[in-house]
Design an enzyme around this catalytic site. Structure first.
Site, PDB file in Angstrom:
ATOM      1  N   HIS A 122       0.861  -1.185   0.000  1.00 58.19           N
ATOM      2  CA  HIS A 122       0.000   0.000   0.000  1.00 58.19           C
ATOM      3  C   HIS A 122       0.895   1.232   0.000  1.00 58.19           C
ATOM      4  O   HIS A 122       1.718   1.425   0.896  1.00 58.19           O
ATOM      5  CB  HIS A 122      -0.916   0.021   1.227  1.00 58.19           C
ATOM      6  CG  HIS A 122      -1.847   1.200   1.241  1.00 58.19           C
ATOM      7  ND1 HIS A 122      -3.100   1.172   0.658  1.00 58.19           N
ATOM      8  CD2 HIS A 122      -1.692   2.454   1.753  1.00 58.19           C
ATOM      9  CE1 HIS A 122      -3.671   2.344   0.817  1.00 58.19           C
ATOM     10  NE2 HIS A 122      -2.845   3.135   1.471  1.00 58.19           N
ATOM     11  N   CYS A 123       0.753   2.062  -1.018  1.00 59.03           N
ATOM     12  CA  CYS A 123       1.559   3.277  -1.154  1.00 59.03           C
ATOM     13  C   CYS A 123       0.816   4.441  -0.526  1.00 59.03           C
ATOM     14  O   CYS A 123      -0.257   4.831  -0.994  1.00 59.03           O
ATOM     15  CB  CYS A 123       1.858   3.552  -2.633  1.00 59.03           C
ATOM     16  SG  CYS A 123       2.798   5.062  -2.913  1.00 59.03           S
ATOM     17  N   PHE A 124       1.393   5.012   0.522  1.00 62.26           N
ATOM     18  CA  PHE A 124       0.731   6.119   1.206  1.00 62.26           C
ATOM     19  C   PHE A 124       0.798   7.408   0.398  1.00 62.26           C
ATOM     20  O   PHE A 124      -0.066   8.270   0.539  1.00 62.26           O
ATOM     21  CB  PHE A 124       1.359   6.326   2.592  1.00 62.26           C
ATOM     22  CG  PHE A 124       1.031   5.244   3.568  1.00 62.26           C
ATOM     23  CD1 PHE A 124      -0.186   5.234   4.232  1.00 62.26           C
ATOM     24  CD2 PHE A 124       1.929   4.217   3.820  1.00 62.26           C
ATOM     25  CE1 PHE A 124      -0.503   4.229   5.127  1.00 62.26           C
ATOM     26  CE2 PHE A 124       1.625   3.211   4.727  1.00 62.26           C
ATOM     27  CZ  PHE A 124       0.406   3.218   5.382  1.00 62.26           C
ATOM     28  N   GLY A 127      -1.999   7.009  -1.778  1.00 61.16           N
ATOM     29  CA  GLY A 127      -3.224   6.652  -1.067  1.00 61.16           C
ATOM     30  C   GLY A 127      -3.928   5.474  -1.691  1.00 61.16           C
ATOM     31  O   GLY A 127      -5.152   5.370  -1.629  1.00 61.16           O
ATOM     32  N   ASN A 128      -3.154   4.561  -2.289  1.00 61.51           N
ATOM     33  CA  ASN A 128      -3.750   3.474  -3.054  1.00 61.51           C
ATOM     34  C   ASN A 128      -2.881   2.229  -2.956  1.00 61.51           C
ATOM     35  O   ASN A 128      -1.680   2.311  -2.663  1.00 61.51           O
ATOM     36  CB  ASN A 128      -3.884   3.883  -4.529  1.00 61.51           C
ATOM     37  CG  ASN A 128      -4.889   3.040  -5.272  1.00 61.51           C
ATOM     38  OD1 ASN A 128      -5.663   2.308  -4.669  1.00 61.51           O
ATOM     39  ND2 ASN A 128      -4.880   3.124  -6.586  1.00 61.51           N
TER      40      ASN A 128
END
Length: 275
Positions: A122-124, A127-128
């Site tokens: 999950h890439c902050f 946000g996805n």
């Protein structure tokens, strides 16, 4: 969980703010300072060449950033039949059932509240979740972000070198620039705008190195046919030729994706989905 959800909002805002500041510094400070060199012809002036390069890098970074968000991994939980979807979601939420036991190569993300196929992480900053649909765009986003930061770093060093009449020929000059500039700033010998550019130099260096590291690490996993989630969980994957692994992520139109932000329309994932 509250901290992670807050980070999921703050990190994209941080990235967009840094991008906006970088764009303003390049367009209104660095590039206009290059027009002072009257020894070159206007057509091949450093300002125009650098401006075109910066816009190319920025457009690819921002374009792939948007595609990472738009091409979010498909929620496989919606495709479960016979009323099992709600029960599986409840089990995944309370941790009583692992996603891999129900659907192979799947993972339930608590932040996105979806079941993704070939989940990587999950890439902050976007946000996805990063999965099979947007892996190629994520790698291109990291690549062009690192190149844009490197371009801004070099241009900023040229600007500071001219503004402060200093040379970066000695590698120690950059390492000692920040503490020396802080002392000069508080003594009133350094302008606020120059101090801000110096701080941005170190920020560009950090972001550029981080994105380059992400890109190289992700490419290594792609060549091995693995995802970060599989490595973290110790899952064994079927060995395949590295060319097939690359084609699965980058598709047949990989060359076009190197220069233009496009969807991965030629990937094996999309062909399997159409079938």
């Amino acid at each position: 969980m509250l901290v992670l959800r807050l980070l999921n909002v703050v990190a994209p805002a941080y990235f967009l703010c840094i991008s906006l500041v970088t764009f303003v510094l390049q367009i209104f400070l660095f590039i206009p300072s290059m027009f002072r060199d009257l020894s070159t012809t206007p057509l091949f002036s450093p300002a125009l060449l650098h401006g075109a390069l910066f816009l190319f890098l920025s457009a690819n970074a921002l374009g792939n950033y948007i595609l990472v968000i738009q091409s979010s991994p498909e929620d496989l939980g919606k495709g479960l039949n016979l009323g099992e979807g709600v029960e599986m979601m409840a089990d995944w939420l309370d941790g009583s059932r692992s996603p891999g036991s129900a659907l192979p190569s799947t993972h339930f993300c608590r932040l996105c509240a979806r079941v993704t196929q070939r989940h990587d992480h999950h890439c902050f900053f976007t946000g996805n979740c990063i999965g099979s649909r947007n892996m190629r765009n994520f790698i291109m986003f990291c690549l062009y972000t690192s190149l844009a930061c490197l371009d801004s770093l070099v241009t900023g060093m040229v600007y500071i070198s001219a503004a402060l009449s200093m040379s970066f020929a000695n590698p120690l000059a950059f390492l000692t620039l920040l503490p020396h500039s802080i002392s000069q700033f508080f003594s009133g010998a350094l302008l606020s705008s120059e101090m801000f550019v110096i701080l941005m130099l170190y920020l560009w260096l950090g972001i550029g190195l981080a994105c380059a590291g992400f890109c190289c690490h992700q490419m290594l996993l792609v060549l091995r046919g693995q995802t970060r989630y599989q490595v973290r969980k110790g899952m064994v994957v079927r060995a395949r030729p590295w060319r097939e692994n690359l084609q699965e992520v980058f598709g047949k139109r990989w060359l076009l994706g190197l220069f233009i932000p496009v969807l991965n329309v030629g990937s094996d994932y999309r062909r399997q989905k159409e079938k």
